[in-house]
Design a protein around this motif. Sequence first.
Motif, PDB file in Angstrom:
ATOM      1  N   ASP A 139      49.026  56.114  98.541  1.00  0.00           N
ATOM      2  CA  ASP A 139      49.636  56.169  97.211  1.00  0.00           C
ATOM      3  C   ASP A 139      48.636  55.823  96.110  1.00  0.00           C
ATOM      4  O   ASP A 139      48.644  56.421  95.036  1.00  0.00           O
ATOM      5  CB  ASP A 139      50.832  55.211  97.151  1.00  0.00           C
ATOM      6  CG  ASP A 139      52.129  55.885  97.584  1.00  0.00           C
ATOM      7  OD1 ASP A 139      52.104  57.115  97.794  1.00  0.00           O
ATOM      8  OD2 ASP A 139      53.142  55.189  97.733  1.00  0.00           O
ATOM      9  N   THR A 149      56.708  55.796 104.769  1.00  0.00           N
ATOM     10  CA  THR A 149      57.037  54.414 105.109  1.00  0.00           C
ATOM     11  C   THR A 149      58.307  54.335 105.946  1.00  0.00           C
ATOM     12  O   THR A 149      58.370  53.600 106.951  1.00  0.00           O
ATOM     13  CB  THR A 149      57.219  53.579 103.821  1.00  0.00           C
ATOM     14  OG1 THR A 149      55.986  53.547 103.103  1.00  0.00           O
ATOM     15  CG2 THR A 149      57.632  52.148 104.157  1.00  0.00           C
ATOM     16  N   GLY A 170      44.151  55.892 105.784  1.00  0.00           N
ATOM     17  CA  GLY A 170      44.903  56.090 104.543  1.00  0.00           C
ATOM     18  C   GLY A 170      44.124  56.901 103.527  1.00  0.00           C
ATOM     19  O   GLY A 170      44.669  57.797 102.867  1.00  0.00           O
ATOM     20  N   ASN A 185      49.677  53.294 103.846  1.00  0.00           N
ATOM     21  CA  ASN A 185      50.458  53.932 102.786  1.00  0.00           C
ATOM     22  C   ASN A 185      50.060  53.438 101.402  1.00  0.00           C
ATOM     23  O   ASN A 185      50.178  54.172 100.414  1.00  0.00           O
ATOM     24  CB  ASN A 185      51.951  53.709 103.023  1.00  0.00           C
ATOM     25  CG  ASN A 185      52.464  54.527 104.190  1.00  0.00           C
ATOM     26  OD1 ASN A 185      51.980  55.616 104.451  1.00  0.00           O
ATOM     27  ND2 ASN A 185      53.423  53.995 104.921  1.00  0.00           N
ATOM     28  N   GLY A 242      54.130  58.361 100.074  1.00  0.00           N
ATOM     29  CA  GLY A 242      54.092  57.068 100.754  1.00  0.00           C
ATOM     30  C   GLY A 242      55.465  56.521 101.069  1.00  0.00           C
ATOM     31  O   GLY A 242      55.666  55.886 102.113  1.00  0.00           O
TER      32      GLY A 242
END
Length: 329
Positions: free
Chosen positions: A209, A168, A132, A205, A164
């Motif tokens: 973010d 997702t 990530g 994610n 993100g």
Amino acid sequence: MTINHKLILKEVEDYVFITLGLFLYSFGFTVFLMPYQIVTGGVTGISAIIFYATGFPIEYTYFFINVILGLIALRILGWKFLSKTIYAFTMLSFMLGFFQQLMPVDEEGHFIKILGEGQNFMSLLIGCIMTGSALAIVFLNNGSTGGTDIIAASVNKYRDVSLGTVLTFLDLVIICSCLLIPQFGEPLHRAYMVVFGLCTMVVENFMLDYLMNRQRQSVQFLIFSNKWQEIANAIGTKMDHGVTILDGHGWYTGEKRKVLCILAKKRESLTIFRLIKMIDPNAFVSQSAVIGVFGEGFDQIKVKVEKNENSIRNQQPAQTAGDTPDSGQ
């Protein structure tokens, strides 16, 4: 230094950080996720699912899918973005194969689990924090690792939807596909893989973010000082930053005074406070977080304007007799 030299140095800097991000991604994925057969999202996840089910090398699947997506996205993202994307997914394909060659294997040819048996979730956390963070490094330097990142970047270019959020949704579809693959064993084991895959989706994610938003977070300063001109000059010259001067009027004292309004990146806050304190330690300063700042030096406005809206904007309203212009002040 000329503008061209600055642009070249910026491009070189982008490629250096993109390479570092790809290195971190390859290391985290190969060392911490693959030995435990943990499924992730994105094209890397698709490649991993094929590898776990058939043994076909991840790097080849990853490269072929990205070539197809790259050709599709060429018109949307342009050559400048896609050139870095081609570099990124080609380099990542190489690095994934490289790290697999370095991984120790057991007598059956399976990768050794670095953290030991039963440490699936801990390995998942470490691996996804790395992957990530790596994705954030790549995106912050105007690059992409390819795959679903290309789709996410295409959506983010025209819509104010976080990377993100797009990733997702795509990851959810990819991970849940494990339920349909009988090679992964009993339905309970397939459900187990999906649960772990959903955990990778959340952690990866979240890191993406978090780092993206932290880097782009902006603040607003309102500065009340008798030395407002010196402060404005210092911020404008030493930081090459714009300053807006507002007219203020004190209710209690009845005095008129100038108020400095500054929109800046959060990382610039400490420098601004230092300049203010050096010039006027008694200045009254208000700092507040803002949801978004759009324009030169900040984020771009990502709203599509239709042709009919442009024509409406260019039209001037007709004035009738007796109408007076209203300045809105």
